[in-house]
Motif scaffolding. Structure first.
Motif, PDB file in Angstrom:
ATOM      1  N   GLY A 171     -40.063  70.463  92.800  1.00 23.26           N
ATOM      2  CA  GLY A 171     -41.334  70.464  92.037  1.00 23.26           C
ATOM      3  C   GLY A 171     -42.321  69.420  92.572  1.00 23.26           C
ATOM      4  O   GLY A 171     -43.259  69.746  92.971  1.00 23.26           O
ATOM      5  N   PRO A 172     -42.007  68.069  92.930  1.00 20.93           N
ATOM      6  CA  PRO A 172     -43.042  67.327  93.523  1.00 20.93           C
ATOM      7  C   PRO A 172     -43.477  67.968  94.858  1.00 20.93           C
ATOM      8  O   PRO A 172     -44.560  67.469  95.238  1.00 20.93           O
ATOM      9  N   LEU A 173     -42.420  68.155  95.526  1.00 18.48           N
ATOM     10  CA  LEU A 173     -42.860  68.590  96.918  1.00 18.48           C
ATOM     11  C   LEU A 173     -43.981  70.015  96.991  1.00 18.48           C
ATOM     12  O   LEU A 173     -44.840  69.887  97.478  1.00 18.48           O
ATOM     13  N   ARG A 174     -43.744  70.856  95.972  1.00 19.47           N
ATOM     14  CA  ARG A 174     -44.592  72.043  95.861  1.00 19.47           C
ATOM     15  C   ARG A 174     -46.080  71.439  95.332  1.00 19.47           C
ATOM     16  O   ARG A 174     -47.019  71.814  95.776  1.00 19.47           O
ATOM     17  N   GLU A 175     -46.167  70.572  94.410  1.00 21.56           N
ATOM     18  CA  GLU A 175     -47.498  69.675  94.118  1.00 21.56           C
ATOM     19  C   GLU A 175     -48.157  69.297  95.556  1.00 21.56           C
ATOM     20  O   GLU A 175     -49.494  69.373  95.516  1.00 21.56           O
ATOM     21  N   ARG A 176     -47.340  68.513  96.302  1.00 17.20           N
ATOM     22  CA  ARG A 176     -47.710  68.091  97.425  1.00 17.20           C
ATOM     23  C   ARG A 176     -48.173  69.138  98.365  1.00 17.20           C
ATOM     24  O   ARG A 176     -49.370  69.055  99.050  1.00 17.20           O
ATOM     25  N   LEU A 177     -47.548  70.446  98.638  1.00 14.35           N
ATOM     26  CA  LEU A 177     -48.029  71.372  99.223  1.00 14.35           C
ATOM     27  C   LEU A 177     -49.142  72.115  98.947  1.00 14.35           C
ATOM     28  O   LEU A 177     -50.341  72.310  99.683  1.00 14.35           O
ATOM     29  N   VAL A 178     -49.553  72.022  97.386  1.00 15.68           N
ATOM     30  CA  VAL A 178     -50.605  72.538  96.868  1.00 15.68           C
ATOM     31  C   VAL A 178     -51.730  71.695  97.291  1.00 15.68           C
ATOM     32  O   VAL A 178     -53.113  72.004  98.002  1.00 15.68           O
ATOM     33  N   TYR A 199     -39.186  74.087 104.263  1.00 16.75           N
ATOM     34  CA  TYR A 199     -38.046  73.409 103.203  1.00 16.75           C
ATOM     35  C   TYR A 199     -37.897  74.393 102.075  1.00 16.75           C
ATOM     36  O   TYR A 199     -36.951  74.541 101.681  1.00 16.75           O
ATOM     37  N   LEU A 200     -38.877  74.432 101.374  1.00 15.81           N
ATOM     38  CA  LEU A 200     -38.925  75.036 100.166  1.00 15.81           C
ATOM     39  C   LEU A 200     -38.576  76.500 100.284  1.00 15.81           C
ATOM     40  O   LEU A 200     -38.132  76.885  99.029  1.00 15.81           O
ATOM     41  N   GLN A 201     -39.042  77.197 101.295  1.00  9.96           N
ATOM     42  CA  GLN A 201     -38.518  78.391 101.334  1.00  9.96           C
ATOM     43  C   GLN A 201     -36.964  78.532 101.666  1.00  9.96           C
ATOM     44  O   GLN A 201     -36.390  79.135 101.044  1.00  9.96           O
ATOM     45  N   LEU A 202     -36.297  77.731 102.353  1.00  7.19           N
ATOM     46  CA  LEU A 202     -35.070  77.566 102.426  1.00  7.19           C
ATOM     47  C   LEU A 202     -34.181  77.180 101.148  1.00  7.19           C
ATOM     48  O   LEU A 202     -33.114  77.540 100.889  1.00  7.19           O
ATOM     49  N   ASN A 203     -34.850  75.977 100.359  1.00  9.99           N
ATOM     50  CA  ASN A 203     -34.352  75.512  99.271  1.00  9.99           C
ATOM     51  C   ASN A 203     -35.232  75.333  98.079  1.00  9.99           C
ATOM     52  O   ASN A 203     -35.620  74.657  97.706  1.00  9.99           O
ATOM     53  N   PRO A 204     -35.539  76.879  97.430  1.00  5.36           N
ATOM     54  CA  PRO A 204     -36.399  77.024  96.427  1.00  5.36           C
ATOM     55  C   PRO A 204     -35.924  76.130  95.185  1.00  5.36           C
ATOM     56  O   PRO A 204     -36.763  75.860  94.331  1.00  5.36           O
ATOM     57  N   ASP A 205     -34.593  76.010  95.148  1.00  3.78           N
ATOM     58  CA  ASP A 205     -34.143  75.310  93.798  1.00  3.78           C
ATOM     59  C   ASP A 205     -33.776  73.968  93.950  1.00  3.78           C
ATOM     60  O   ASP A 205     -33.117  73.225  93.084  1.00  3.78           O
TER      61      ASP A 205
END
Length: 281
Positions: free
Chosen positions: A264-271, A253-259
């Motif tokens: 932000g919250p999803l990147r934190e969750r992914l980490v 999802y983040l690869q397709l929709n980086p902006d």
């Protein structure tokens, strides 16, 4: 004829173009997830019976609106199909077999019944992915006739359409160009994906994450890179404790929709998920 009515396979749908994606059969395929013993041929025969009952009457009139009025009269007045206002968010209103059985549905499922019956009678009825409630449209000499399947197929004029759209457009009524775009015919894929989004929403509200993830998964079978469905399935997987699947979906999802607004919250969750995966057990 009806005993040979077959449902498609989920694995075939992404590669099937919109023009040949079967509307009724795929709606029944969605329903079969919840009703595995569903007899698809029975519901195809139900649609055909509705059409056969109307054929002589519809053939006797020429203008499309008169033909459609006869179809609506039979479906809503004589057969009793109706919008389920009392239990609007009942998931049965999104499963087309239940709509045929109960004669109750939501706007999009009732539209699907209208569309299937009308087209078998040669009436070119299309769906409209209108914001809020799904509608149907019929070509007429000077444009299109737009109708509300949730309210017995009642015709809607331009003023009412603008007012209905306003709450979904930041309070602004659409101008002529925007309204024309909103009223474009919905593809079969778009209709089926909206059915599945409705189911995902209902099941998420009920914290039924197994069914919510299934609904998002089925959207991805129709449109493999649909960002919202990847996010929704990933978050449902998290609720179910399936961290590997959640990590894969959220990363895609983040690869397709980086902006994206929620990036932000999803990147934190992914980490967090990645760090959990790397810790020794």
């Amino acid at each position: 004829m009806h005993d040979r009515f077959a449902l498609p396979e989920w694995g075939q749908l992404a590669a099937t173009d919109d023009a040949t994606l079967p509307l009724l059969a795929t709606a029944l395929l969605i329903a079969r997830d919840e009703y595995p013993q569903l007899d698809a041929a029975q519901y195809d025969a139900t649609v055909q019976a509705h059409a056969d009952h109307l054929r002589e009457q519809v053939d006797q009139v020429e203008p499309w609106p008169q033909k459609m009025a006869a179809i609506n009269r039979h479906l809503f007045d004589e057969l009793g199909y109706a919008g389920d206002s009392e239990h609007y968010y009942d998931p049965r209103n999104s499963y087309i077999n239940e709509v045929f059985e109960r004669r109750r549905g939501n706007p999009i499922s009732l539209a699907l019944v209208q569309i299937e019956v009308a087209r078998r009678l040669g009436v070119p009825l299309d769906g409209v992915s209108f914001p809020g409630h799904f509608l149907v449209r019929l070509p007429v000499d000077d444009g299109v006739l737009v109708m509300d399947p949730f309210n017995r197929g009642r015709p809607l004029d331009e003023d009412e359409l603008r007012q209905r759209a306003r709450p979904h457009l930041n309070g602004e009524a659409p101008d002529d160009r925007a309204l024309f775009q909103i009223l474009n015919p919905a593809s079969h894929r778009a209709i089926l994906m909206r059915v599945l989004r409705n189911l995902h929403g209902v099941y998420s509200e009920r914290d039924d994450w197994e069914r919510a993830s299934r609904s998002a998964d089925r959207i991805l079978r129709l449109s493999p890179d649909n960002g919202d469905a990847l996010r929704d399935r990933g978050l449902a997987y998290l609720k179910l404790g399936y961290k590997q699947g959640a990590r894969a979906d959220l990363a895609r999802y983040l690869q397709l929709n980086p902006d994206a607004q929620d990036s932000g919250p999803l990147r934190e969750r992914l980490v967090e998920l990645s760090s959990c995966a790397s810790r020794p057990s």
